[in-house]
Design an enzyme around this catalytic site. Sequence first.
Site, PDB file in Angstrom:
ATOM      1  CD1 TRP A  12      -2.291  -1.885   0.204  1.00  0.00           C
ATOM      2  CD2 TRP A  12      -3.073  -1.125   2.160  1.00  0.00           C
ATOM      3  NE1 TRP A  12      -3.402  -2.609   0.511  1.00  0.00           N
ATOM      4  CE2 TRP A  12      -3.914  -2.157   1.702  1.00  0.00           C
ATOM      5  CE3 TRP A  12      -3.370  -0.486   3.367  1.00  0.00           C
ATOM      6  CZ2 TRP A  12      -5.035  -2.584   2.418  1.00  0.00           C
ATOM      7  CZ3 TRP A  12      -4.485  -0.910   4.084  1.00  0.00           C
ATOM      8  CH2 TRP A  12      -5.305  -1.943   3.614  1.00  0.00           C
ATOM      9  CE  LYS A  13       4.738   1.171  -4.088  1.00  0.00           C
ATOM     10  NZ  LYS A  13       5.167   1.581  -5.409  1.00  0.00           N
ATOM     11  CG  HIS A  99       9.946  -0.998  -2.208  1.00  0.00           C
ATOM     12  ND1 HIS A  99       9.960   0.224  -2.817  1.00  0.00           N
ATOM     13  CD2 HIS A  99       9.026  -1.743  -2.866  1.00  0.00           C
ATOM     14  CE1 HIS A  99       9.071   0.239  -3.809  1.00  0.00           C
ATOM     15  NE2 HIS A  99       8.492  -0.957  -3.855  1.00  0.00           N
ATOM     16  CD  GLU A 169       8.843  -4.461  -6.254  1.00  0.00           C
ATOM     17  OE1 GLU A 169       7.669  -4.459  -6.579  1.00  0.00           O
ATOM     18  OE2 GLU A 169       9.320  -3.672  -5.432  1.00  0.00           O
ATOM     19  N   GLY A 175       5.689   1.764 -11.029  1.00  0.00           N
ATOM     20  CA  GLY A 175       4.920   3.012 -11.110  1.00  0.00           C
ATOM     21  C   GLY A 175       4.643   3.474 -12.532  1.00  0.00           C
ATOM     22  CB  SER A 217       3.727  -1.416 -14.100  1.00  0.00           C
ATOM     23  OG  SER A 217       4.368  -0.219 -13.729  1.00  0.00           O
ATOM     24  N   GLY A 238       1.600  -2.733  -6.307  1.00  0.00           N
ATOM     25  CA  GLY A 238       1.519  -1.451  -5.607  1.00  0.00           C
ATOM     26  C   GLY A 238       0.173  -0.802  -5.828  1.00  0.00           C
TER      27      GLY A 238
HETATM   28  P1  PGA Z   1       3.434  -0.559  -8.730  1.00  0.00           P
HETATM   29  O1  PGA Z   1       4.409  -0.650  -7.483  1.00  0.00           O
HETATM   30  O2  PGA Z   1       2.674  -1.848  -8.812  1.00  0.00           O
HETATM   31  O3  PGA Z   1       2.573   0.611  -8.435  1.00  0.00           O
HETATM   32  O4  PGA Z   1       4.307  -0.359  -9.945  1.00  0.00           O
HETATM   33  C1  PGA Z   1       5.132  -1.809  -7.202  1.00  0.00           C
HETATM   34  C2  PGA Z   1       6.068  -1.537  -6.051  1.00  0.00           C
HETATM   35  O5  PGA Z   1       6.742  -0.541  -6.024  1.00  0.00           O
HETATM   36  O6  PGA Z   1       6.142  -2.281  -5.079  1.00  0.00           O
END
Ligand code: PGA
Length: 257
Positions: A12-13, A99, A169, A175, A217, A238
């Site tokens: 969720w950041k 991360h 990642e 993003g 993404s 994310g």
């Molecule tokens: P995202 O993020 O799915 O929005 O690209 C993934 C992440 O940074 O963990």
Amino acid sequence: MNKNKKILVANWKMNPDNISVARSITENLKKALRRKKKIKLIVCPPFIFMSEVAEIIGNSKTLYLGAQDVFGGENKTTTGEVNAEMLSNLNIRYVIVGHSSRRGTCETDEIVADKVLSSIKSGITPILCIGESERDENGRFYLEVKNQLEKSLAKVKKDNLSKIIIAYEPVWAIGKKDSDAINSENLHEMVIFIKKVLSDRFGVENSLNIPIIYGGSVTKRNVSELTLKGEVSGLLVGRESLKIDNFTEVINILESI
Ligand code: PGA
């Protein structure tokens, strides 16, 4: 960990802005997971929402709670940090470490290695994020991934490798639009490469079954292809994990493949 279940990590950041939305997302996730047999979802909210989210999750066998970070040092006078023992005492069994958004704030591989070790010591599975910042034609990015992997796992003993999840990642794919995510061929190559690096360091037997998941993404449109052709054990999601309708579709697709 049930090795046959696909792992889905919802990162969720720094979202949502308030607890009522956090509650509502969690309740909807619980609903979306009803009767699902092939998925294990690890939801990683901000620390401030964890106790309430934990209460909603209860003792679910498909939905688990994870933290987004942990402090790897011993110094209890450090301000603003949360250590692995605290997480463990809240019954949290997973934590994202390394991360790219944290590595971007001066978090070195050595710091990540301490986080990995202290998580394992407290009985928490680290979800270790690695990934190159960009791709070059000469394949130097492979070296970057190898270095990150070896250094971040520097303090892990052979017997403890099975307690880790690797999240590949690539920073350039995070993003973005889903069409800019990695393609499944390149992902598959990287999965094989990561297994090779792990085998060289920890032995083939210890390395073959380590879950390797992909993040960057991921949406309902690429989840199937990335999982099947990329041959990953799951995905780290994310932004899409906060959009309950879209994420429910991701869950349904993953359950069906
Ligand atoms: P995202 O993020 O799915 O929005 O690209 C993934 C992440 O940074 O963990």
